[in-house]
Design a protein around this motif. Sequence first.
Motif, PDB file in Angstrom:
ATOM      1  N   ASP A  77       0.935  -1.200   0.013  1.00  0.00           N
ATOM      2  CA  ASP A  77      -0.028  -0.058  -0.032  1.00  0.00           C
ATOM      3  C   ASP A  77       1.011   1.238  -0.040  1.00  0.00           C
ATOM      4  OD1 ASP A  77      -2.252  -1.305   0.088  1.00  0.00           O
ATOM      5  OD2 ASP A  77      -2.568  -1.338   2.191  1.00  0.00           O
ATOM      6  N   VAL A  78       1.740   1.038   0.651  1.00  0.00           N
ATOM      7  CA  VAL A  78       2.785   2.296   0.876  1.00  0.00           C
ATOM      8  C   VAL A  78       3.302   2.651  -0.603  1.00  0.00           C
ATOM      9  CG1 VAL A  78       5.060   3.254   2.116  1.00  0.00           C
ATOM     10  CG2 VAL A  78       2.963   2.419   3.470  1.00  0.00           C
ATOM     11  N   GLY A  79       3.897   1.652  -1.019  1.00  0.00           N
ATOM     12  CA  GLY A  79       4.594   1.646  -2.479  1.00  0.00           C
ATOM     13  C   GLY A  79       3.615   2.209  -3.454  1.00  0.00           C
ATOM     14  N   GLU A  80       2.446   1.802  -3.411  1.00  0.00           N
ATOM     15  CA  GLU A  80       1.191   2.466  -4.353  1.00  0.00           C
ATOM     16  C   GLU A  80       1.253   4.012  -4.058  1.00  0.00           C
ATOM     17  OE1 GLU A  80      -2.401   0.513  -4.065  1.00  0.00           O
ATOM     18  OE2 GLU A  80      -1.546  -1.335  -4.466  1.00  0.00           O
ATOM     19  N   MET A  81       1.114   4.549  -2.854  1.00  0.00           N
ATOM     20  CA  MET A  81       1.222   5.889  -2.422  1.00  0.00           C
ATOM     21  C   MET A  81       2.327   6.592  -2.795  1.00  0.00           C
ATOM     22  SD  MET A  81      -0.692   5.897   1.328  1.00  0.00           S
ATOM     23  CE  MET A  81      -1.093   4.273   1.922  1.00  0.00           C
ATOM     24  N   VAL A  82       3.533   6.104  -2.756  1.00  0.00           N
ATOM     25  CA  VAL A  82       4.497   6.817  -2.980  1.00  0.00           C
ATOM     26  C   VAL A  82       4.958   6.877  -4.448  1.00  0.00           C
ATOM     27  CG1 VAL A  82       7.181   6.638  -2.754  1.00  0.00           C
ATOM     28  CG2 VAL A  82       5.906   6.305  -0.817  1.00  0.00           C
ATOM     29  N   ARG A  83       4.462   5.879  -5.182  1.00  0.00           N
ATOM     30  CA  ARG A  83       4.721   6.085  -6.487  1.00  0.00           C
ATOM     31  C   ARG A  83       3.856   7.102  -7.300  1.00  0.00           C
ATOM     32  NH1 ARG A  83       5.638   0.487  -5.821  1.00  0.00           N
ATOM     33  NH2 ARG A  83       3.404  -0.142  -6.069  1.00  0.00           N
ATOM     34  N   ALA A  84       3.107   7.714  -6.500  1.00  0.00           N
ATOM     35  CA  ALA A  84       2.274   8.733  -7.081  1.00  0.00           C
ATOM     36  C   ALA A  84       3.209  10.079  -7.120  1.00  0.00           C
ATOM     37  CB  ALA A  84       1.041   9.005  -6.272  1.00  0.00           C
ATOM     38  N   ALA A  85       4.243   9.859  -6.322  1.00  0.00           N
ATOM     39  CA  ALA A  85       5.157  11.267  -6.394  1.00  0.00           C
ATOM     40  C   ALA A  85       5.972  11.368  -7.665  1.00  0.00           C
ATOM     41  CB  ALA A  85       6.240  11.014  -5.165  1.00  0.00           C
ATOM     42  N   GLY A  86       5.970  10.677  -8.586  1.00  0.00           N
ATOM     43  CA  GLY A  86       6.619  10.696  -9.820  1.00  0.00           C
ATOM     44  C   GLY A  86       7.595   9.373 -10.129  1.00  0.00           C
ATOM     45  N   GLY A  87       8.809   9.716 -10.819  1.00  0.00           N
ATOM     46  CA  GLY A  87       9.672   8.623 -11.035  1.00  0.00           C
ATOM     47  C   GLY A  87      10.579   8.353  -9.751  1.00  0.00           C
ATOM     48  N   ASN A  88      11.393   7.751 -10.026  1.00  0.00           N
ATOM     49  CA  ASN A  88      12.511   7.293  -9.116  1.00  0.00           C
ATOM     50  C   ASN A  88      12.928   8.542  -8.106  1.00  0.00           C
ATOM     51  OD1 ASN A  88      12.164   4.549  -9.606  1.00  0.00           O
ATOM     52  ND2 ASN A  88      14.331   4.150 -10.168  1.00  0.00           N
ATOM     53  N   ARG A  89      13.451   9.344  -8.820  1.00  0.00           N
ATOM     54  CA  ARG A  89      13.918  10.646  -7.947  1.00  0.00           C
ATOM     55  C   ARG A  89      13.152  11.241  -7.153  1.00  0.00           C
ATOM     56  NH1 ARG A  89      18.194  15.039  -9.145  1.00  0.00           N
ATOM     57  NH2 ARG A  89      19.035  13.418 -10.356  1.00  0.00           N
ATOM     58  N   GLU A  90      11.918  11.420  -7.589  1.00  0.00           N
ATOM     59  CA  GLU A  90      10.899  12.155  -6.754  1.00  0.00           C
ATOM     60  C   GLU A  90      10.479  11.211  -5.702  1.00  0.00           C
ATOM     61  OE1 GLU A  90      10.973  14.153 -10.805  1.00  0.00           O
ATOM     62  OE2 GLU A  90      10.669  11.761 -10.164  1.00  0.00           O
ATOM     63  N   GLN A  91      10.456   9.976  -6.048  1.00  0.00           N
ATOM     64  CA  GLN A  91       9.974   8.901  -4.870  1.00  0.00           C
ATOM     65  C   GLN A  91      11.154   8.924  -3.781  1.00  0.00           C
ATOM     66  OE1 GLN A  91       8.994   4.848  -6.427  1.00  0.00           O
ATOM     67  NE2 GLN A  91       8.237   6.026  -8.346  1.00  0.00           N
ATOM     68  N   ARG A  92      12.426   8.822  -4.165  1.00  0.00           N
ATOM     69  CA  ARG A  92      13.331   8.952  -3.206  1.00  0.00           C
ATOM     70  C   ARG A  92      13.466  10.243  -2.449  1.00  0.00           C
ATOM     71  NH1 ARG A  92      18.212  11.520  -3.510  1.00  0.00           N
ATOM     72  NH2 ARG A  92      18.200  11.750  -5.725  1.00  0.00           N
ATOM     73  N   ILE A  93      13.080  11.164  -2.972  1.00  0.00           N
ATOM     74  CA  ILE A  93      12.943  12.574  -2.209  1.00  0.00           C
ATOM     75  C   ILE A  93      11.979  12.627  -1.465  1.00  0.00           C
ATOM     76  CG2 ILE A  93      12.760  15.180  -2.437  1.00  0.00           C
ATOM     77  CD1 ILE A  93      14.187  14.984  -5.080  1.00  0.00           C
ATOM     78  N   PHE A  94      10.718  12.133  -1.835  1.00  0.00           N
ATOM     79  CA  PHE A  94       9.520  12.003  -0.909  1.00  0.00           C
ATOM     80  C   PHE A  94       9.825  11.013   0.245  1.00  0.00           C
ATOM     81  CE2 PHE A  94       5.755   9.683   0.449  1.00  0.00           C
ATOM     82  CZ  PHE A  94       4.650  10.710   0.431  1.00  0.00           C
ATOM     83  N   LEU A  95      10.435   9.924   0.210  1.00  0.00           N
ATOM     84  CA  LEU A  95      10.809   9.212   1.246  1.00  0.00           C
ATOM     85  C   LEU A  95      12.076   9.924   2.242  1.00  0.00           C
ATOM     86  CD1 LEU A  95      10.810   5.744  -0.762  1.00  0.00           C
ATOM     87  CD2 LEU A  95       8.971   6.251   1.212  1.00  0.00           C
ATOM     88  N   GLU A  96      13.003  10.362   1.603  1.00  0.00           N
ATOM     89  CA  GLU A  96      13.719  11.203   2.462  1.00  0.00           C
ATOM     90  C   GLU A  96      13.287  12.106   3.167  1.00  0.00           C
ATOM     91  OE1 GLU A  96      17.037  12.193  -0.421  1.00  0.00           O
ATOM     92  OE2 GLU A  96      17.629  10.144  -0.313  1.00  0.00           O
ATOM     93  N   ASN A  97      12.313  12.686   2.457  1.00  0.00           N
ATOM     94  CA  ASN A  97      11.696  13.895   3.219  1.00  0.00           C
ATOM     95  C   ASN A  97      10.791  13.440   4.520  1.00  0.00           C
ATOM     96  OD1 ASN A  97      10.724  16.676   3.855  1.00  0.00           O
ATOM     97  ND2 ASN A  97       9.384  16.568   2.556  1.00  0.00           N
ATOM     98  N   PHE A  98       9.895  12.289   4.177  1.00  0.00           N
ATOM     99  CA  PHE A  98       9.316  11.808   5.281  1.00  0.00           C
ATOM    100  C   PHE A  98      10.248  11.275   6.253  1.00  0.00           C
ATOM    101  CE2 PHE A  98       7.582   7.895   7.154  1.00  0.00           C
ATOM    102  CZ  PHE A  98       6.274   8.283   7.541  1.00  0.00           C
TER     103      PHE A  98
END
Length: 197
Positions: A77-98
């Motif tokens: 479920d978390v993977g599905e939510m995070v993928r909405a942030a965009g590509g790998n870079r945007e997902q990585r930034i999203f997770l780092e910010n979290f």
Amino acid sequence: MRTDFAAYENTGLSREYLEILEAEQAEINPDSVNPTRPMDADRSRNSMCSSEAGRKLVSDWEQMGGFRVHLGNVQRDVGEMVRAAGGNREQRIFLENFSRSVPMGAEIALIDEIAAGRGLYVAPASSAEIKLFASTPAGRTLMEEWGSVAAERVAMLRSRAARMTANMSEDESADFWTWFDNLEPGPVAAIFRKLAG
């Protein structure tokens, strides 16, 4: 790996080697690595057990069908939510910010809420609650998607947010909602979709 491949697989050395290769690749090019690849269950358990709330959640999951089962569902479920942030870079930034912005207690409360599923029936949201929800960019998008079930979904989100917040300290709650309020509309809508069912 070369002398007994079956043992290499069965003892978990293959996963360890993959993690080493991914760490090396991430150092060279962080955006080439899948940021939503699920963390190994044992590492996840150790991480969660670093807090009292996490230890309680791990224990609860063990008693309700097994830690690995619940962890797998949450990771999906978390993977599905995070993928909405965009590509790998945007997902990585999203997770780092979290990770930087959200304290462990708030993270555990969020994980617990995601694992809990939609839960029981809730009374439909009032017109004022719906209007407030629709005043945000993500809310406007979802109101169009949800149509006639919008009142129930908004009520479900409010109920889940209240339950999650009740499981955080005041400081954890403040940090979590500050992080959440600064998200882009795409990830917010993805989170709302998942939590509203």
